[in-house]
Design an enzyme around this catalytic site. Sequence first.
Site: not given
Length: 461
Positions: A277, A283, A290, A156
């Site tokens: 970024s 970043k 992804e 979970h």
Amino acid sequence: MDKMWAGRFNKQLDERVNDFNSSVRFDCRMAEEDITGSLAHAAMLAKQGIISAEDCDKITQGLKSILSDLLGGALAIDMSAEDIHMFIEAELTARIGDAGKRLHTSRSRNDQVALDLRMYLRREAAEIKALVISLADTLIDIASKHTHTVMPGYTHMQRAQPITFAHHLCAYAEMMVRDIKRLDNTVELMNECPLGSCALAGTTYDIDRDYTASELGFTRACGNSLDGVSDRDFVMQLASDLSIISVHLSRLSEEIIMWCSWEFKFIELDDAYATGSSIMPQKKNPDIAELIRGKAGRVIGHNVSLLVMMKGLPLAYDKDMQEDKEAIFDSCDTVKLCVSTLIPMLATMTVNKDNMLKAGNKGFINATDCADYLVKKGMPFRTAYKVVGTLVALCTDKGLTLDTLPLEEYKKASDMFDGDIYDAIELINCVNRRRSAGGPAPQAVEAEIESLRVAIDSKRH
Ligand code: ARG
């Protein structure tokens, strides 16, 4: 170019219809398989006395010259052709004359396309299998260095029980082993030769289907001519294998993305496998992971398209089936791209052991072990579970962990607790004691690694 079937018609095909109908822009990648299949078919026709040895020689030379011109770039595929089969046959006839017109004796594009696609996908499946094997190898190599690297296991998305990084990676290696076995099974079922099914009803010529089947590396000729041209199970099965592989890659990518975040910082990707970024200078984004996660969607989509495309089709060939190629080709391309990018990304990532241990030390992941301590001293598990539950609540109130809770608090909860409780709930000890087969203890994972290696080695050629 005049259509091969022009005799029956009074008009040229409308140009838009021709474009709409044509598959050559994507089935051109089966050119080599088409030629290989035709070579075997011609040899069989000659062997059976259906065409002359002389015509067979001309066909063979002609097809071989077409192949070498295609590979060498001397021959460009005509993109207005109806498909690769028509293009090659027309080119052959242009080169060798009437002998070329004899090649299609006792054959249809229906068995021809079924043959080409099986041969093409058989090769793709072998390439994908080799890539998945090296992905599994990579996972196992990393795992073998981290059999003592404690990390929290989650359920979970809550810290649950202590495992090791090796144990976690080996779970993925197990999936890859199943992926490899699935691909093998797909190829095994795919490896029956449809050639000689002709349009749907076989042929009146005395052909030798076993000969072409074995020449082309198939285990046998398929048993029913209707099924031979109607069947696309092998496309759907491969698409489904690829969907499952994509799901595995996507889940691993999702974990990599999480592990890279400031909330976790369990791993850091090599600069060559992360991006920055355009606005936020701090970043370092896991774009590759992804994208792999994102691309699973399209592979699953192709799988669904194929199933839906096939589900209402009567036997035998229907043009809908031409839609199979773009879907399965793209699934193959996508999975190959994802696996080959993922491998070096994993191999170059840095594992942050300290942060894994720190996270492990915070989430009460030794609570089960604390209860087991009491159970081993004779307390029933449900009672022990309750006792530890109250201790966890106490710790949460006081801002403590089970490791920093004073012994007198333990004693208040149960007089079965002694000074050795701290040793019993030390994370590394908790992991070491989880020696059940398939569990996270270093010796259990080392045994798992050993059997994973045996399983994978048996799949190498
Ligand atoms: N281009 C077709 C396909 O990909 C080849 C088979 C055509 N057969 C036919 N009867 N029209 O499915």
